[in-house]
Motif scaffolding. Sequence first.
Motif, PDB file in Angstrom:
ATOM      1  N   VAL A  51      -6.671   4.951 -13.210  1.00 10.50           N
ATOM      2  CA  VAL A  51      -5.253   5.020 -13.596  1.00 10.50           C
ATOM      3  C   VAL A  51      -4.447   5.838 -12.580  1.00 10.50           C
ATOM      4  CG1 VAL A  51      -3.635   5.656 -15.413  1.00 10.50           C
ATOM      5  CG2 VAL A  51      -5.892   4.789 -16.015  1.00 10.50           C
ATOM      6  N   ASP A  52      -5.018   6.956 -12.085  1.00 12.28           N
ATOM      7  CA  ASP A  52      -4.326   7.758 -11.062  1.00 12.28           C
ATOM      8  C   ASP A  52      -3.941   6.862  -9.882  1.00 12.28           C
ATOM      9  OD1 ASP A  52      -5.279  11.003 -11.521  1.00 12.28           O
ATOM     10  OD2 ASP A  52      -6.490   9.460 -12.447  1.00 12.28           O
ATOM     11  N   LEU A  53      -4.916   6.089  -9.418  1.00 13.69           N
ATOM     12  CA  LEU A  53      -4.695   5.235  -8.242  1.00 13.69           C
ATOM     13  C   LEU A  53      -3.688   4.132  -8.552  1.00 13.69           C
ATOM     14  CD1 LEU A  53      -8.403   5.069  -7.087  1.00 13.69           C
ATOM     15  CD2 LEU A  53      -6.506   6.191  -5.889  1.00 13.69           C
ATOM     16  N   GLU A  54      -3.849   3.513  -9.719  1.00 14.95           N
ATOM     17  CA  GLU A  54      -2.963   2.419 -10.117  1.00 14.95           C
ATOM     18  C   GLU A  54      -1.505   2.897 -10.139  1.00 14.95           C
ATOM     19  OE1 GLU A  54      -4.076   0.763 -13.922  1.00 14.95           O
ATOM     20  OE2 GLU A  54      -2.052  -0.064 -14.222  1.00 14.95           O
ATOM     21  N   ILE A  55      -1.264   4.069 -10.741  1.00 16.33           N
ATOM     22  CA  ILE A  55       0.116   4.567 -10.852  1.00 16.33           C
ATOM     23  C   ILE A  55       0.665   4.940  -9.483  1.00 16.33           C
ATOM     24  CG2 ILE A  55       1.615   6.367 -11.814  1.00 16.33           C
ATOM     25  CD1 ILE A  55      -0.202   6.400 -14.250  1.00 16.33           C
ATOM     26  N   GLU A  56      -0.148   5.666  -8.701  1.00 17.43           N
ATOM     27  CA  GLU A  56       0.390   6.064  -7.391  1.00 17.43           C
ATOM     28  C   GLU A  56       0.726   4.843  -6.528  1.00 17.43           C
ATOM     29  OE1 GLU A  56      -1.241   9.502  -5.478  1.00 17.43           O
ATOM     30  OE2 GLU A  56      -0.594   8.788  -3.497  1.00 17.43           O
ATOM     31  N   GLU A  57      -0.120   3.832  -6.544  1.00 17.33           N
ATOM     32  CA  GLU A  57       0.169   2.601  -5.782  1.00 17.33           C
ATOM     33  C   GLU A  57       1.481   1.958  -6.250  1.00 17.33           C
ATOM     34  OE1 GLU A  57      -3.363   0.245  -6.168  1.00 17.33           O
ATOM     35  OE2 GLU A  57      -4.410   1.427  -4.635  1.00 17.33           O
ATOM     36  N   ARG A  58       1.646   1.895  -7.566  1.00 16.10           N
ATOM     37  CA  ARG A  58       2.847   1.292  -8.151  1.00 16.10           C
ATOM     38  C   ARG A  58       4.101   2.075  -7.731  1.00 16.10           C
ATOM     39  NH1 ARG A  58       5.663  -2.690  -9.404  1.00 16.10           N
ATOM     40  NH2 ARG A  58       7.001  -2.505 -11.213  1.00 16.10           N
ATOM     41  N   LEU A  59       4.045   3.410  -7.839  1.00 15.94           N
ATOM     42  CA  LEU A  59       5.213   4.232  -7.498  1.00 15.94           C
ATOM     43  C   LEU A  59       5.536   4.126  -6.006  1.00 15.94           C
ATOM     44  CD1 LEU A  59       4.754   7.507  -9.624  1.00 15.94           C
ATOM     45  CD2 LEU A  59       5.681   5.298 -10.312  1.00 15.94           C
ATOM     46  N   ARG A  60       4.504   4.133  -5.172  1.00 21.88           N
ATOM     47  CA  ARG A  60       4.735   4.028  -3.718  1.00 21.88           C
ATOM     48  C   ARG A  60       5.402   2.697  -3.377  1.00 21.88           C
ATOM     49  NH1 ARG A  60       0.829   8.296  -1.260  1.00 21.88           N
ATOM     50  NH2 ARG A  60       1.704   7.774   0.748  1.00 21.88           N
ATOM     51  N   THR A  61       4.947   1.626  -4.019  1.00 25.55           N
ATOM     52  CA  THR A  61       5.545   0.308  -3.764  1.00 25.55           C
ATOM     53  C   THR A  61       7.025   0.324  -4.118  1.00 25.55           C
ATOM     54  OG1 THR A  61       3.429  -0.709  -4.254  1.00 25.55           O
ATOM     55  CG2 THR A  61       5.355  -2.159  -4.332  1.00 25.55           C
ATOM     56  N   LEU A  62       7.354   0.917  -5.263  1.00 25.57           N
ATOM     57  CA  LEU A  62       8.755   0.969  -5.699  1.00 25.57           C
ATOM     58  C   LEU A  62       9.604   1.792  -4.737  1.00 25.57           C
ATOM     59  CD1 LEU A  62       8.189   1.441  -9.562  1.00 25.57           C
ATOM     60  CD2 LEU A  62       9.096  -0.609  -8.423  1.00 25.57           C
ATOM     61  N   ILE A  63       9.054   2.932  -4.257  1.00 32.81           N
ATOM     62  CA  ILE A  63       9.815   3.775  -3.316  1.00 32.81           C
ATOM     63  C   ILE A  63      10.024   3.035  -1.990  1.00 32.81           C
ATOM     64  CG2 ILE A  63       9.852   5.960  -2.026  1.00 32.81           C
ATOM     65  CD1 ILE A  63       7.993   7.084  -4.313  1.00 32.81           C
ATOM     66  N   GLU A  64       8.948   2.455  -1.472  1.00 37.16           N
ATOM     67  CA  GLU A  64       9.014   1.724  -0.187  1.00 37.16           C
ATOM     68  C   GLU A  64      10.095   0.639  -0.222  1.00 37.16           C
ATOM     69  OE1 GLU A  64       7.276   2.284   2.518  1.00 37.16           O
ATOM     70  OE2 GLU A  64       5.565   3.511   1.876  1.00 37.16           O
ATOM     71  N   LYS A  65      10.182  -0.032  -1.371  1.00 34.55           N
ATOM     72  CA  LYS A  65      11.107  -1.147  -1.524  1.00 34.55           C
ATOM     73  C   LYS A  65      12.559  -0.641  -1.512  1.00 34.55           C
ATOM     74  CE  LYS A  65      11.518  -4.983  -4.766  1.00 34.55           C
ATOM     75  NZ  LYS A  65      11.030  -5.459  -6.067  1.00 34.55           N
ATOM     76  N   ARG A  66      12.784   0.494  -2.218  1.00 33.72           N
ATOM     77  CA  ARG A  66      14.151   0.994  -2.400  1.00 33.72           C
ATOM     78  C   ARG A  66      14.592   1.892  -1.245  1.00 33.72           C
ATOM     79  NH1 ARG A  66      15.627   2.318  -8.612  1.00 33.72           N
ATOM     80  NH2 ARG A  66      17.755   3.108  -8.350  1.00 33.72           N
ATOM     81  N   PHE A  67      13.658   2.692  -0.723  1.00 30.84           N
ATOM     82  CA  PHE A  67      13.993   3.668   0.324  1.00 30.84           C
ATOM     83  C   PHE A  67      12.964   3.570   1.456  1.00 30.84           C
ATOM     84  CE2 PHE A  67      15.120   5.586  -3.857  1.00 30.84           C
ATOM     85  CZ  PHE A  67      16.485   5.666  -3.715  1.00 30.84           C
ATOM     86  N   PRO A  68      12.987   2.469   2.214  1.00 34.75           N
ATOM     87  CA  PRO A  68      11.929   2.265   3.222  1.00 34.75           C
ATOM     88  C   PRO A  68      11.882   3.355   4.297  1.00 34.75           C
ATOM     89  CG  PRO A  68      13.673   0.593   3.426  1.00 34.75           C
ATOM     90  CD  PRO A  68      13.954   1.359   2.167  1.00 34.75           C
ATOM     91  N   GLN A  69      12.974   4.111   4.427  1.00 31.11           N
ATOM     92  CA  GLN A  69      12.994   5.151   5.464  1.00 31.11           C
ATOM     93  C   GLN A  69      12.479   6.513   4.966  1.00 31.11           C
ATOM     94  OE1 GLN A  69      15.312   4.189   3.510  1.00 31.11           O
ATOM     95  NE2 GLN A  69      17.026   5.636   3.315  1.00 31.11           N
TER      96      GLN A  69
END
Lengths: 276, 276
Positions: A51-69
């Motif tokens: 679950v730790d890994l699943e959530i961190e991957e999900r959050l990183r994807t969302l950040i990358e999409k919205r704030f790629p810089q």
Amino acid sequence: MAVGELSETELNEIHEAALDLAREARTILRSRFESQLTRSYKADGTVVTDVDLEIEERLRTLIEKRFPQHGILGEELGISRPEAELRWILDPVDGTENFSRGILTFGIIIGVHHRGTPVSGIIDHPVLDLHYSAIRGGGTLRNGSRLKMPDLPPSGDPRREVFAISNPISYILSGSCRPLLAFLRSGINLRIYGDCFAHTRAVEGQIGAMIAVNNKPWDLAASRILIEEAGGLYKEISRLTENGQEKATAVFGKKPVVEFILDFIAEQNRGENRPA
Amino acid sequence: MAVGELSETELNEIHEAALDLAREARTILRSRFESQLTRSYKADGTVVTDVDLEIEERLRTLIEKRFPQHGILGEELGISRPEAELRWILDPVDGTENFSRGILTFGIIIGVHHRGTPVSGIIDHPVLDLHYSAIRGGGTLRNGSRLKMPDLPPSGDPRREVFAISNPISYILSGSCRPLLAFLRSGINLRIYGDCFAHTRAVEGQIGAMIAVNNKPWDLAASRILIEEAGGLYKEISRLTENGQEKATAVFGKKPVVEFILDFIAEQNRGENRPA
């Protein structure tokens, strides 16, 4: 706006995104609480689950999409764009040991730092339905209501307060930090929760202060802004890098109580340096 | 039925009454949580509020009315009919310091002992909506569902477990109990909650074991039966009377973990008694 400064619009957009991430993480954590988890041990001896890994991957994807810089530092998956002025710091499950055992005090920590200064911070306890958030200059909210930390403990005496320290206590007991050992020996009323529930108790002013010993950046990612925007005091007392891992020791909570601890430590240090 | 034995009917009647008392206490505590309380300090330095007294008076009145021949021992108001074979032991608010600060882990403890053996036990966490009850021979229930403590920790290794100890830790740090100090130093994963939340974590099997140091009779009134009826092990390791106050040190939780602690303590004691 000066180049490199953060506009209010940008800050609000970041904070709204951080709140979205916390909601997303809470949904996943609630659905997996008390379910069968794949537990394994990391190199440092602490527990990690799928679950730790699943959530961190999900959050990183969302950040990358919205704030790629923007930069991202997460407990499980390391750092991206370390040079970025804005850095998201993520602890998808703070207190994995508690989470995986069904102890409901675990939480999600999200902090956004601008050139090292926290500008948005969230700690969410999904099962306890307690949500703490702060935005620089905008105060600290608990489930939407503004928090105001009492300046003085109910007794008016800092020694009558309740204190919390982070685990493992064996580090202090081994004598590696004599002033803190002396403090624990002085008859204080102590709590150890093993997760960010101690931090949010300090944010609420329910305890006098939290002493976070050798914490990693994600453990402390939201605490400074949550404490300061609630009207409390946050003081980092030391910082070290061990095997490439940065660790900080900080004391935070009600102002007079934090000052009491800092004075106690200073007095102990003076005692040790006195000629025999 | 032998004279002095407890019939099943009588036991059930007592347990039903204990459940009624817990409900009564929960209602009062929920209504007063986060309200203005009158706090004062007792001779032993611990906090008491008007709510502790109000609840104990109410529970004693209900017991006197229903079972006028039973003994009662309460934290705040002492002992009645010490010679009675059946004794109600009451801690109206266990963790008054937490309750009065809004920390939601506090609880109500009710135990009924027959000739010193617990036959009915309840710990209730009013704000967390967690209720634990046990009746001799009838198992332990959490919110109505039967609990079965896992025999082995998730890792299979007792040293990977989570442990809890009671406050104040300064007693152990002062060197008054060297084997326990050595145990704390051994790198264990520790929790301190400052109330019976630690006991119920052990009852759930979420932690490996609780080490209750120098606890008063009301602190431990329900823990033995809750642990034993859940399939765990409860071991008293010492008992002393200080200024007329009886105190006990007990270890309880998962059987292999409790045995691991007892072995650790025995090994430490052997080391100390070895000729130099």
